[in-house]
Design an enzyme around this catalytic site. Structure first.
Site, PDB file in Angstrom:
ATOM      1  N   GLN A 132      -4.422  -4.917   6.995  1.00 17.49           N
ATOM      2  CA  GLN A 132      -5.449  -5.773   6.375  1.00 17.49           C
ATOM      3  C   GLN A 132      -5.482  -7.176   6.965  1.00 17.49           C
ATOM      4  O   GLN A 132      -6.119  -8.068   6.404  1.00 17.49           O
ATOM      5  CB  GLN A 132      -5.221  -5.859   4.855  1.00 17.49           C
ATOM      6  N   LYS A 176     -10.265  -0.015  10.722  1.00 13.97           N
ATOM      7  CA  LYS A 176     -10.440  -1.184   9.856  1.00 13.97           C
ATOM      8  C   LYS A 176     -10.858  -2.412  10.654  1.00 13.97           C
ATOM      9  O   LYS A 176     -10.987  -3.508  10.115  1.00 13.97           O
ATOM     10  CB  LYS A 176      -9.146  -1.467   9.085  1.00 13.97           C
ATOM     11  N   HIS A 214       0.870  -1.174   0.000  1.00 16.29           N
ATOM     12  CA  HIS A 214       0.000   0.000   0.000  1.00 16.29           C
ATOM     13  C   HIS A 214       0.916   1.236   0.000  1.00 16.29           C
ATOM     14  O   HIS A 214       2.025   1.166   0.537  1.00 16.29           O
ATOM     15  CB  HIS A 214      -0.833  -0.048   1.281  1.00 16.29           C
ATOM     16  N   CYS A 240      -4.859   2.595  -3.742  1.00 13.97           N
ATOM     17  CA  CYS A 240      -3.636   3.022  -3.050  1.00 13.97           C
ATOM     18  C   CYS A 240      -2.478   2.061  -3.258  1.00 13.97           C
ATOM     19  O   CYS A 240      -1.648   1.861  -2.360  1.00 13.97           O
ATOM     20  CB  CYS A 240      -3.871   3.213  -1.556  1.00 13.97           C
ATOM     21  N   ASP A 244       3.100  -4.404   8.241  1.00 12.89           N
ATOM     22  CA  ASP A 244       1.901  -3.589   8.039  1.00 12.89           C
ATOM     23  C   ASP A 244       0.701  -4.534   8.140  1.00 12.89           C
ATOM     24  O   ASP A 244       0.384  -5.255   7.197  1.00 12.89           O
ATOM     25  CB  ASP A 244       1.978  -2.927   6.661  1.00 12.89           C
TER      26      ASP A 244
HETATM   27  C1  LIG Z   1      -2.201  -2.709   3.582  1.00 13.94           C
HETATM   28  C2  LIG Z   1      -2.540  -1.330   4.077  1.00 13.94           C
HETATM   29  N1  LIG Z   1      -1.614  -0.609   4.697  1.00 13.94           N
HETATM   30  C3  LIG Z   1      -1.877   0.615   5.174  1.00 13.94           C
HETATM   31  C4  LIG Z   1      -3.103   1.197   5.028  1.00 13.94           C
HETATM   32  C5  LIG Z   1      -3.327   2.574   5.552  1.00 13.94           C
HETATM   33  O1  LIG Z   1      -4.244   2.584   6.563  1.00 13.94           O
HETATM   34  P1  LIG Z   1      -4.716   3.984   7.173  1.00 13.94           P
HETATM   35  O2  LIG Z   1      -5.330   4.732   6.038  1.00 13.94           O
HETATM   36  O3  LIG Z   1      -5.703   3.609   8.206  1.00 13.94           O
HETATM   37  O4  LIG Z   1      -3.527   4.653   7.702  1.00 13.94           O
HETATM   38  C6  LIG Z   1      -4.103   0.488   4.383  1.00 13.94           C
HETATM   39  C7  LIG Z   1      -5.431   1.098   4.188  1.00 13.94           C
HETATM   40  O5  LIG Z   1      -6.112   0.908   3.224  1.00 13.94           O
HETATM   41  C8  LIG Z   1      -3.820  -0.806   3.893  1.00 13.94           C
HETATM   42  O6  LIG Z   1      -4.735  -1.514   3.240  1.00 13.94           O
END
Ligand SMILES: Cc1ncc(COP(=O)(O)O)c(C=O)c1O
Lengths: 124, 407
Positions: B202, B225, B122, B364, B199
Site C-alpha cells: 500500500q 496495485k 493485512h 483482509c 510489506d
Molecule cells: C497491506 C497489504 N499487504 C498485502 C496485500 C496483498 O496483496 P496481493 O493480494 O496483491 O497479494 C494487500 C492487498 O490488499 C495489502 O493491502
C-alpha cells in the site's frame, strides 16, 4: 444485474422492516438453537426455536447484520412460524430468496441466507 | 507537472475503464488500481509481436521476449534503488511473503524464535508467519496501535528483543492509511540482529521508495496495485541474503544442472522463479512504472495529499461519520469510516446504485477490526491520483442521502 433490481433492494417496505423486524429477540426455553456467522462481513444471527408436535411453535432471531440479512430473517421466521418441521427442512435457498422479492447481487446472497442456514442447523 | 483537479480529469482519460463505465466513481484503489491504455497496450503488443518463452529458445523471438523480461527487472530495480539481481518475480505481495516465510529459517540465527508484527497487518503479512510459527515453534508478537491509529513505538521497543528473529510490517496500512516509520523500525530491528521485511503493497504506488535508504532486508509489493497487470509482483531481497536462501519451488527455469538423482540451482534471482513466468505481466508492469515516472511519483504524492485532506474535511462534515484515520503523521489516501450504525455492506451496496465503488467489510484485516472496535467491518474509500474532487463530492453527497433513508 439490472440497475432497477438492486435499487429495489432498499425500497421503503424493506427499510421499514429493517427498523422494526418481526420475531426479533429471545425465547425463554428454546428446544432448538443455532448461531451462524458470515465471516465476510462479521454478520451473526442466532435462531431460537420451540418445536411442539412436529411444528414450529415459536421462533425468534437475534444478532446483528446488514439490511438484507436482518430483513430476510424477519420474513423467514414469519413464514415458518406454525409450519411443519418436515416442510421447513425441505425448503431450499431459492424459497428463502423469493421472500425478499428483490434480485440480489451475488455477494449478498450469503447475507440473505444466513438466517436460513441457522434454522437448518438448529433443526438438525 | 503538478497535478490539479483539471489535470486529474485529463489523466482519467488515459484509463479506458472510465470510458467503458461512464459515471464510474472508483474509490477502491487500495484493492486494485485501474490500468492506463499504455499498460494494456504493452501487454497486447507483447503477445502480438514478441511472445515466446524466456530462457529456453535461441531464436530471435525468444531473445526479444527474454530481453523484455530482463528489462522489466531493471526498470523495477531502478524504481526502488535496488540492483536487478535483487528483484524476484512473484505473482503478488502474498506470494512474495509466502516464499520468504517458507525459506527464511535458513538465515535465522540459533536462539532467535520470535516474529514481531503489528496489529495493523493485512492477512497476507500475518497468516504466512502464523504457519511458520506452527512449523518452527516460533512465537508471534504484535505491536499495538495508539488511539490515533499509529504504531505505538514504545510498545515496539518493548516487543523487540535479542530473541526477535524477524520484524515484518506494513509500510502503509490498507485500512488506516497510516504510513509507518519504516526506516526507524528497520534500524531498531537491525540493532537486535533481526531480519526486516516490509510489506509495501500500500505504499509503493503512492510514495517514493528507496530500499538502500530504508536498509530493509526484504520488501514485497504487487504490480496490480500500481497500475500493472494482475499476477505479477515482486520480492526484493538484499543480494547476499537471497543468495543464502534455498528455492521454495522446483522445476524448469530455476536449475543449473540436473541429473536423474539431483540438481543444482540457477543463480539468484532465477532460482526462485520456477516454471514459465508471467512475461506479459512483467512487460505490462514495466510500462506501469514508466507511466508513474512520466507523471512523477512526487506529483502523485502531492495530489493525493490534497485529495485526502479534502476527503477528510468533507466526510467529517457529515454528522454520524466516524473515521478510522490518524490525525498526525504521514498517510496514504485511504480512509475507513462507519456511518451511524448502518452496516458497511448496505452503504457499499447503496453507493453502488450511484456507480460509486468502495470497499466494505474487514478489508483482509480481521484482527485489526477488533482492535479498532469495528467488528461489523468498515467502509473504505481509497484514492489514486486519477481521482478528482468531484469523486469525493459524489461520495459524500450519496452518504448523506443514505443516512436520510435510514432515519
Ligand atoms: C497491506 C497489504 N499487504 C498485502 C496485500 C496483498 O496483496 P496481493 O493480494 O496483491 O497479494 C494487500 C492487498 O490488499 C495489502 O493491502
Amino acid at each position: 444485474m439490472p440497475h432497477e433490481a438492486v435499487d429495489d433492494m432498499y425500497r421503503e417496505e424493506i427499510l421499514e422492516l429493517y427498523k422494526s423486524p418481526s420475531n426479533f429477540g429471545e425465547l425463554k426455553n428454546p428446544s432448538h438453537k443455532h448461531t451462524s456467522y458470515n465471516s465476510i462481513c462479521g454478520d451473526e444471527i442466532t435462531v431460537q426455536i420451540i418445536v411442539k408436535g412436529g411444528k414450529i411453535d415459536d421462533i425468534k432471531f437475534g444478532g446483528s447484520g446488514c439490511v438484507i440479512s436482518m430483513v430476510t430473517a424477519s420474513l423467514l421466521t414469519d413464514k415458518i412460524k406454525g409450519a411443519n418441521v418436515s416442510d421447513v427442512k425441505k425448503m431450499k435457498g431459492e424459497d428463502v430468496l423469493s421472500l425478499l422479492k428483490s434480485k440480489l447481487t451475488p455477494s449478498r446472497i450469503k447475507c440473505a441466507l444466513l438466517s436460513f442456514e441457522a434454522v437448518k442447523e438448529a433443526l438438525k | 507537472m503538478k497535478i490539479t483537479n483539471e489535470i486529474a480529469k485529463q489523466i482519467k482519460k488515459d484509463f479506458p475503464i472510465f470510458s467503458h463505465n461512464l459515471g464510474l466513481v472508483y474509490l477502491d484503489n487500495a484493492a486494485t488500481t485501474q490500468k492506463p491504455a499504455s499498460v494494456i497496450n504493452a501487454v497486447k503488443n507483447f503477445y502480438e509481436k514478441d511472445n515466446a518463452n524466456v530462457g529456453r529458445g535461441v531464436y530471435s523471438l525468444a531473445n526479444r521476449a527474454m530481453k523484455r523480461y530482463d528489462q522489466t527487472r531493471t526498470v523495477i530495480a531502478n524504481f526502488i534503488g535496488a540492483n536487478s539481481g535483487e528483484i524476484v518475480f512473484t505473482r503478488n505481495t502474498t506470494e512474495s511473503i509466502n516464499l520468504l516465510a517458507y525459506v527464511i529459517s535458513k538465515i535465522i540465527p540459533k536462539g532467535k524464535d520470535e516474529i514481531v508484527l503489528t496489529e495493523m497487518e493485512h492477512h497476507s503479512n500475518l497468516v504466512p508467519w502464523q504457519e511458520l510459527c506452527k512449523r518452527n515453534g516460533f512465537k508471534l508478537k504484535f505491536v499495538k496501535i495508539t488511539k490515533d491509529f499509529v504504531l505505538d513505538m514504545k510498545d515496539f521497543n518493548s516487543k523487540l528483543s535479542d530473541k526477535t528473529a524477524i520484524v515484518s510490517i506494513a509500510y502503509a496500512s490498507n485500512v488506516l492509511g497510516t504510513i509507518n516509520n519504516v526506516k526507524l523500525i528497520t534500524r531498531l530491528a537491525r540493532e537486535k540482529g533481526a531480519i526486516t521485511v516490509i510489506d509495501a503493497a500500500q505504499a509503493i504506488q503512492h510514495i517514493p521508495i528507496d530500499v538502500k535508504h530504508l536498509d530493509c532486508d526484504f520488501l514485497a509489493f504487487s504490480g496490480h496495485k500500481m497500475m500493472g497487470p494482475n499476477g505479477i509482483g515482486v520480492l526484493y531481497g538484499k543480494k547476499e541474503l537471497l543468495e543464502k536462501l534455498s528455492p521454495f519451488m522446483f522445476g524448469g527455469g530455476m536449475i543449473e544442472k540436473v541429473t536423474f538423482n539431483d540438481a543444482s540451482w540457477a543463480k539468484t534471482p532465477e532460482k526462485f522463479e520456477a516454471g514459465t513466468q508471467n512475461i506479459a505481466g512483467a512487460v505490462g508492469f514495466a510500462e506501469a512504472i514508466n507511466y508513474i515516472k512520466k507523471i512523477g511519483i512526487e506529483n502523485i504524492t502531492g495530489w493525493e495529499a490534497f485529495l485526502l485532506k479534502y476527503a477528510l474535511k468533507r466526510l467529517n462534515e457529515v454528522k454520524g461519520i466516524k473515521t478510522y484515520h490518524p490525525n498526525s503523521g504521514e498517510k496514504v489516501p485511504v480512509v475507513s469510516f462507519t456511518l451511524d450504525s448502518i452496516h458497511p455492506h448496505d452503504i457499499a451496496e447503496m453507493l453502488n446504485e450511484k456507480k460509486i465503488a468502495i470497499r466494505a467489510g474487514h478489508c483482509c484485516a480481521m484482527p485489526l477490526m477488533s482492535v479498532i472496535k469495528a467488528n461489523g467491518g468498515v467502509c473504505r474509500a481509497s484514492f489514486y491520483f486519477y481521482n478528482t474532487l468531484e469523486d469525493i463530492d459524489a461520495l459524500v453527497d450519496s452518504l448523506r442521502e443514505i443516512q436520510e433513508k435510514f432515519k
